[in-house]
Design a protein around this motif. Structure first.
Motif, PDB file in Angstrom:
ATOM      1  N   ILE A  63       0.847  -1.189   0.000  1.00  0.00           N
ATOM      2  CA  ILE A  63       0.000   0.000   0.000  1.00  0.00           C
ATOM      3  C   ILE A  63       0.885   1.243   0.000  1.00  0.00           C
ATOM      4  O   ILE A  63       1.838   1.336   0.768  1.00  0.00           O
ATOM      5  CB  ILE A  63      -0.884   0.042   1.271  1.00  0.00           C
ATOM      6  N   LEU A  64       0.514   2.218  -0.820  1.00  0.00           N
ATOM      7  CA  LEU A  64       1.231   3.488  -0.886  1.00  0.00           C
ATOM      8  C   LEU A  64       0.337   4.614  -0.390  1.00  0.00           C
ATOM      9  O   LEU A  64      -0.830   4.699  -0.764  1.00  0.00           O
ATOM     10  CB  LEU A  64       1.639   3.787  -2.337  1.00  0.00           C
ATOM     11  N   LEU A  91       0.898   4.149 -11.105  1.00  0.00           N
ATOM     12  CA  LEU A  91       1.629   3.286 -10.165  1.00  0.00           C
ATOM     13  C   LEU A  91       0.827   2.096  -9.656  1.00  0.00           C
ATOM     14  O   LEU A  91       1.368   1.245  -8.962  1.00  0.00           O
ATOM     15  CB  LEU A  91       2.092   4.115  -8.962  1.00  0.00           C
ATOM     16  N   LEU A  92      -0.455   2.031  -9.986  1.00  0.00           N
ATOM     17  CA  LEU A  92      -1.272   0.909  -9.533  1.00  0.00           C
ATOM     18  C   LEU A  92      -0.969  -0.347 -10.342  1.00  0.00           C
ATOM     19  O   LEU A  92      -0.854  -0.294 -11.571  1.00  0.00           O
ATOM     20  CB  LEU A  92      -2.761   1.217  -9.682  1.00  0.00           C
ATOM     21  N   SER A  93      -0.869  -1.467  -9.650  1.00  0.00           N
ATOM     22  CA  SER A  93      -0.729  -2.737 -10.359  1.00  0.00           C
ATOM     23  C   SER A  93      -2.071  -3.095 -10.993  1.00  0.00           C
ATOM     24  O   SER A  93      -3.111  -2.521 -10.644  1.00  0.00           O
ATOM     25  CB  SER A  93      -0.287  -3.829  -9.383  1.00  0.00           C
ATOM     26  N   ASN A  94      -2.058  -4.037 -11.946  1.00  0.00           N
ATOM     27  CA  ASN A  94      -3.314  -4.481 -12.539  1.00  0.00           C
ATOM     28  C   ASN A  94      -4.239  -4.983 -11.456  1.00  0.00           C
ATOM     29  O   ASN A  94      -3.835  -5.798 -10.621  1.00  0.00           O
ATOM     30  CB  ASN A  94      -3.057  -5.591 -13.563  1.00  0.00           C
ATOM     31  N   PHE A 102       2.023  -0.730  -7.043  1.00  0.00           N
ATOM     32  CA  PHE A 102       1.423  -0.895  -5.721  1.00  0.00           C
ATOM     33  C   PHE A 102       0.058  -1.552  -5.865  1.00  0.00           C
ATOM     34  O   PHE A 102      -0.682  -1.260  -6.797  1.00  0.00           O
ATOM     35  CB  PHE A 102       1.293   0.463  -5.027  1.00  0.00           C
ATOM     36  N   ASP A 103      -0.249  -2.433  -4.913  1.00  0.00           N
ATOM     37  CA  ASP A 103      -1.540  -3.116  -4.924  1.00  0.00           C
ATOM     38  C   ASP A 103      -2.662  -2.183  -4.497  1.00  0.00           C
ATOM     39  O   ASP A 103      -3.809  -2.355  -4.892  1.00  0.00           O
ATOM     40  CB  ASP A 103      -1.491  -4.336  -3.991  1.00  0.00           C
ATOM     41  N   PHE A 125      -2.054  14.089  -9.077  1.00  0.00           N
ATOM     42  CA  PHE A 125      -1.889  13.006  -8.106  1.00  0.00           C
ATOM     43  C   PHE A 125      -2.699  11.779  -8.531  1.00  0.00           C
ATOM     44  O   PHE A 125      -2.227  10.649  -8.433  1.00  0.00           O
ATOM     45  CB  PHE A 125      -2.292  13.461  -6.702  1.00  0.00           C
ATOM     46  N   PHE A 126      -3.928  11.988  -8.991  1.00  0.00           N
ATOM     47  CA  PHE A 126      -4.749  10.863  -9.433  1.00  0.00           C
ATOM     48  C   PHE A 126      -4.124  10.166 -10.636  1.00  0.00           C
ATOM     49  O   PHE A 126      -4.095   8.937 -10.696  1.00  0.00           O
ATOM     50  CB  PHE A 126      -6.175  11.313  -9.761  1.00  0.00           C
TER      51      PHE A 126
END
Length: 155
Positions: free
Chosen positions: A35-36, A145-148, A91-92, A138-139
């Motif tokens: 988590i970020l 940076l989000l993983s699938n 990141f998940d 930021f969005f």
């Protein structure tokens, strides 16, 4: 911790009740993972997200805030600009209360320079407008940076 904030950084701290609701949503949608928090600020999210199932990474440009929270939780805190995170980092989950800074104030900012930010978001250039507030960037960076199948919880 006292609620001091730096207006030039667009800091608006999240209340405990809102943070707990956001954490509840995160837990309902993600059982484990990395988590970020890209603007960790006062560490409100990780302070209430004590689950061992999550590896927590916090980023902030405010070294004063990071030094106050450095040893308070088992998390990794990075003193850096969120936009400097390489897009190969995935990141998940991302949980955030992004800063709110008017676009006019992003031009010469030490931390939130519009040209530098836009350069990190090249794949979104067709969607970018010169009038965007910092939270929009930021969005987009969070999406990058989000993983699938990753989860984004934001206010």
């Amino acid at each position: 911790m006292e609620n001091k904030y730096n207006e030039n950084l667009g800091q608006v701290f999240t209340s405990v009740n809102i943070a707990k609701l956001m954490i509840k949503l995160l837990r309902e949608n993600l059982e484990t993972g990395v988590i970020l928090d890209p603007g960790v600020g006062q560490n409100i999210f990780f302070q209430h997200l004590l689950d061992e199932a999550y590896t927590k990474v916090g980023v902030d440009v405010d070294g004063g805030l990071l030094s106050e929270i450095n040893n308070l939780a088992r998390s990794n805190y990075l003193l850096m600009n969120f936009f400097d995170l390489n897009k190969t980092n995935k990141f998940d989950g991302i949980i955030m209360n992004p800063p709110y800074i008017r676009q006019e104030e992003l031009i010469d900012s030490k931390y939130n320079n519009k040209k530098k930010i836009i350069a990190t978001l090249k794949e979104y250039s067709e969607y970018l407008d010169k009038r965007h507030n910092l939270y929009v960037y930021f969005f987009l960076k969070a999406h990058q940076l989000l993983s699938n199948g990753g989860v984004l919880i934001a206010i």
